[in-house]
Design a protein around this motif. Sequence first.
Motif, PDB file in Angstrom:
ATOM      1  N   PRO A   1     -12.417 -19.577  -8.625  1.00 52.37           N
ATOM      2  CA  PRO A   1     -12.685 -20.901  -7.947  1.00 52.37           C
ATOM      3  C   PRO A   1     -12.855 -22.237  -8.806  1.00 52.37           C
ATOM      4  O   PRO A   1     -12.680 -23.449  -8.163  1.00 52.37           O
TER       5      PRO A   1
ATOM      6  N   GLU B   1     -10.637 -24.972 -11.072  1.00 55.41           N
ATOM      7  CA  GLU B   1      -9.290 -25.420 -11.177  1.00 55.41           C
ATOM      8  C   GLU B   1      -8.491 -24.891 -12.441  1.00 55.41           C
ATOM      9  O   GLU B   1      -8.882 -24.642 -13.693  1.00 55.41           O
ATOM     10  N   CYS B   2      -7.399 -24.216 -12.174  1.00 56.35           N
ATOM     11  CA  CYS B   2      -6.642 -23.641 -13.113  1.00 56.35           C
ATOM     12  C   CYS B   2      -5.294 -23.882 -12.661  1.00 56.35           C
ATOM     13  O   CYS B   2      -4.896 -24.080 -11.590  1.00 56.35           O
TER      14      CYS B   2
ATOM     15  N   GLU C   1      -3.130 -20.589  -1.106  1.00 52.60           N
ATOM     16  CA  GLU C   1      -3.944 -20.429  -2.422  1.00 52.60           C
ATOM     17  C   GLU C   1      -5.544 -20.540  -1.978  1.00 52.60           C
ATOM     18  O   GLU C   1      -6.236 -20.212  -2.996  1.00 52.60           O
ATOM     19  N   GLN C   2      -5.790 -21.066  -1.142  1.00 56.43           N
ATOM     20  CA  GLN C   2      -7.322 -20.842  -0.635  1.00 56.43           C
ATOM     21  C   GLN C   2      -7.763 -19.676  -0.740  1.00 56.43           C
ATOM     22  O   GLN C   2      -9.394 -19.398  -0.978  1.00 56.43           O
TER      23      GLN C   2
ATOM     24  N   ARG D   1      -8.398 -18.683  -4.725  1.00 51.96           N
ATOM     25  CA  ARG D   1      -9.615 -19.595  -5.028  1.00 51.96           C
ATOM     26  C   ARG D   1     -10.778 -18.869  -4.860  1.00 51.96           C
ATOM     27  O   ARG D   1     -11.884 -19.223  -5.440  1.00 51.96           O
ATOM     28  N   ARG D   2     -11.017 -18.086  -4.002  1.00 47.29           N
ATOM     29  CA  ARG D   2     -12.121 -16.930  -3.846  1.00 47.29           C
ATOM     30  C   ARG D   2     -12.525 -16.158  -5.170  1.00 47.29           C
ATOM     31  O   ARG D   2     -13.563 -15.855  -5.686  1.00 47.29           O
TER      32      ARG D   2
END
Lengths: 314, 230
Positions: A288, A290-291, A280-281, A284-285
């Motif tokens: 970024p 929250e979703c 997940e990280q 997030r790139r």
Amino acid sequence: MCGIAGRILTSPGKVGNDLVELMDAQEHRGADSTGFAIYGLPRDEGYVLRGMGFDKSAMSADLDDFKNILHDHGSDFMDDMHIVTSHEQHYCFRMEIRDPKDLVAWVRDADAISHRIEIQSCGRTLEIIKDTGGAAEVAEKHKVRDMIGTHGLGHARLATESSVLPNASHPFWARPFSDVAIVHNGQITDYYTQKKHLERQGYRFLTENDSELIAVWVSDQIKAGMTVQQALTKSVSSIDGVFTFMIARPDGIGFAKDRFAMKPLVVIDQNGDLAAATEEQAVRRIFPNECDVINYDGPSLTGIWGVGNRSLAA
Amino acid sequence: MSETVIEVGKRHIREINEEIQEACKKGDRIRVVNTLSRHNLGVGLPDGADITFEGSVGYFCGGLNTGSTLHIERNAGWALGEGMAKGMITVEGYAGMSVGAAMIGGTIHVKGDTGPRCGVAMKGGNIVVEGKIGYQSGFMAHSGKIIALGGAGDSCADALWQGEVWVAGEVSSFGVDVNIVEPTAEEVAEVDAILEPLGLVDSSRNWRKMISGQRLWYFESRDASAWLMI
């Protein structure tokens, strides 16, 4: 442990840059080599080849031999090829060629010198770029961040079952099916059985990497009449091992996970603007804020994300 | 109690965890922000700390916890609270594979669903999941309780040792060697005592309590002197 990623844009854009970010965030999963499969703007005729030569000192002679094989099949280079060299023994190239009379026959003949020059992708739109090193290093060397396209795949490799060689890097092209590429995280335990079965049908494998096998296996099922979804579903029960793989074609990206849910897959899909990755990280790139995140954590999961009109969406 | 705010972003995780530990020593309430689903946040926390993660966290958050209270405001990745001994971890959203793997004490409370193998090889403590627990949850749980209020996926409670899996709702399929038993009133009261501080008691629940069928056990565990001779 490897890291994989997929990216689909809603319109052509800097998909190379996004894939580099997705793989840079997962470099800890395997820094032996990094690779990208990028689907650029499609052409009506001619193919883009990406490949590798293994002896820089023999580059000129080897490329001449490669060109002669092209001529034998009624094809030729369409423009100047682009060659990337470094301090290492191997070199990488990009070239555009006219359509050979018979693509499969040409690939078979060109593979006769694959110990000197190896075709790593062939497609109207697909380009596979791969090399040893981390995401930033490979991206800088091959200018991946500048590549424009609609979708693509990425891979960070921790070599477990085969050697750390530039041509053993992922993604793999589904030789000789044009425009099909795969990335895979896991191990296929019935590799040799499956490989022998496919070799008896005439397929040729240039590495001993199990991911190369999956790409051809899925493409062979589709050639035999299955839909992409049917082939993905069948792969879960037919291929033994622990895996999450993504297979890309010009119209989308499909995925499959093994029966034991051993390898992760995380997706953020915002109306077709989609990023998928092992972790997940990494996604997030790209997103970024929250979703909603979709965790494909369960066993025996398959699906397809379509490009553009989303008509293939599972 | 004063408050310390710690930014995650792209910073090195070791640096962030050192700042968390320092704030714990001062007795501050801690808010960790811009978490970006990063791995290994809040590992090895001491007794008594109070930490909120404002966002999603990655793998192994709260691992080896020895008594802190962690609150994760969105999702958690794989191995949440692995090996924890004491304390409380609350996840507002989803938690990935292997929640509470090999934990020996404390409580993990997940308000959404979990991924596969929730409570794998846990050796104590409690896991409460308001949603559904994933494939093969409870696999080889040695002790402790997994309590799922929203059902369970396939191969539930596979190869249990002395752990218990309690499920209210649908179970897709049961794992190998599961024994489904009717809980006694005392046992239901024990589970309700775990749920009560979380505000989750509901006397109308129809529980399935799963324990080991003991058909996979290759030694006579009830006679320790016998198996110590192996």
